[in-house]
Design an enzyme around this catalytic site. Structure first.
Site, mmCIF file in Angstrom:
data_model
loop_
_atom_site.group_PDB
_atom_site.id
_atom_site.type_symbol
_atom_site.label_atom_id
_atom_site.label_comp_id
_atom_site.label_asym_id
_atom_site.label_seq_id
_atom_site.Cartn_x
_atom_site.Cartn_y
_atom_site.Cartn_z
ATOM 1 N N ALA A 72 -14.461 -65.472 -7.142
ATOM 2 C CA ALA A 72 -14.609 -63.999 -7.927
ATOM 3 C C ALA A 72 -15.136 -62.401 -6.398
ATOM 4 O O ALA A 72 -15.111 -63.241 -6.220
ATOM 5 C CB ALA A 72 -15.829 -64.136 -8.710
ATOM 6 N N GLU A 88 -8.763 -60.180 -6.597
ATOM 7 C CA GLU A 88 -9.742 -61.195 -5.746
ATOM 8 C C GLU A 88 -8.893 -62.646 -5.862
ATOM 9 O O GLU A 88 -9.253 -63.735 -4.760
ATOM 10 C CB GLU A 88 -10.649 -61.296 -6.795
ATOM 11 C CG GLU A 88 -11.304 -60.192 -6.501
ATOM 12 C CD GLU A 88 -11.979 -60.146 -5.326
ATOM 13 O OE1 GLU A 88 -12.502 -61.078 -4.709
ATOM 14 O OE2 GLU A 88 -12.985 -59.186 -4.843
ATOM 15 N N GLU A 92 -8.535 -64.799 -2.558
ATOM 16 C CA GLU A 92 -9.709 -65.851 -2.263
ATOM 17 C C GLU A 92 -8.465 -67.476 -2.122
ATOM 18 O O GLU A 92 -8.695 -67.801 -1.405
ATOM 19 C CB GLU A 92 -10.684 -65.954 -2.765
ATOM 20 C CG GLU A 92 -11.953 -64.939 -3.044
ATOM 21 C CD GLU A 92 -13.488 -64.737 -3.700
ATOM 22 O OE1 GLU A 92 -12.626 -66.015 -4.063
ATOM 23 O OE2 GLU A 92 -13.845 -64.331 -3.340
ATOM 24 N N SER A 109 -27.580 -61.097 -15.721
ATOM 25 C CA SER A 109 -29.369 -61.023 -15.732
ATOM 26 C C SER A 109 -29.530 -60.405 -16.346
ATOM 27 O O SER A 109 -30.111 -58.778 -15.411
ATOM 28 C CB SER A 109 -29.628 -61.695 -15.130
ATOM 29 O OG SER A 109 -30.971 -61.682 -14.828
ATOM 30 N N GLU A 134 -12.931 -59.423 6.381
ATOM 31 C CA GLU A 134 -12.628 -60.210 7.311
ATOM 32 C C GLU A 134 -14.691 -60.856 7.225
ATOM 33 O O GLU A 134 -14.635 -61.581 8.458
ATOM 34 C CB GLU A 134 -13.377 -58.374 8.280
ATOM 35 C CG GLU A 134 -14.490 -58.492 9.684
ATOM 36 C CD GLU A 134 -14.094 -57.452 10.261
ATOM 37 O OE1 GLU A 134 -13.951 -57.513 11.483
ATOM 38 O OE2 GLU A 134 -14.378 -56.390 9.888
#
Length: 173
Positions: A72, A88, A92, A109, A134
């Site tokens: 995510a 993303e 990742e 939330s 980084e």
């Protein structure tokens, strides 16, 4: 019920989060101060290759422990949410997906956070190159779908995505 928004002040801001305090008049005429974060959008991706699900294992300083969760990240200003999910995921995990399905958009939330989460399902994967930021440290973890216990995870986006995939595989969706 009628809530009246009286005033709103930004009390903190950095690249990731903005914190506001807002004075509200409640339906019972009580006046309260509500603290919440601003609207940062997040994309999250559940991806599958040969019946294995991709996760990332990373340290979360707020809770002082490592979590295993689906990949995510934040949506950049002006970025399309699908483009953000693709970026993303490749950064990742080190894969591109040829098939993308948007699962849902939700508030994680809503009582304290105005940001939305956009959940995607990615398949038909092609290996590329992982390209972490980084200051990003994570380990890619693959778990066979049949070995997954949804409730062994502690991250809500991961639990929601796995619930969706379980329903999808059982033919309910």
């Amino acid at each position: 019920m009628k809530f009246k928004h009286i005033s709103k002040n930004q009390v903190f801001k950095n690249d990731v989060i903005t914190v506001f305090e807002e004075t509200l008049a409640l339906p019972n005429d009580n006046v309260v101060t509500w603290t919440f974060t601003g609207k940062k959008e997040v994309v999250a991706i559940i991806a599958e290759l040969e019946n294995e699900i991709f996760f990332v294992k990373q340290y979360r300083p707020a809770i002082k422990k490592e979590l295993i969760e689906i990949p995510a990240g934040l949506v950049e200003k002006g970025e399309d949410i699908l483009d953000a999910a693709k970026r993303e995921f490749e950064e990742e995990i080190g894969y591109r997906a040829n098939k993308w399905e948007k699962i849902c958009t939700y508030y994680n939330s809503a009582g304290i956070n105005a940001g939305q989460y956009h959940l995607f399902y990615a398949t038909d994967l092609i290996k590329t190159q992982q390209s972490l930021d980084e200051n990003e440290f994570l380990e890619v973890v693959k778990i066979p779908f049949n070995d997954i216990n949804i409730f062994s995870f502690e991250d809500s986006k991961t639990m929601l995505a796995l619930s969706y995939l379980k329903i999808k595989k059982e033919g309910v969706l």
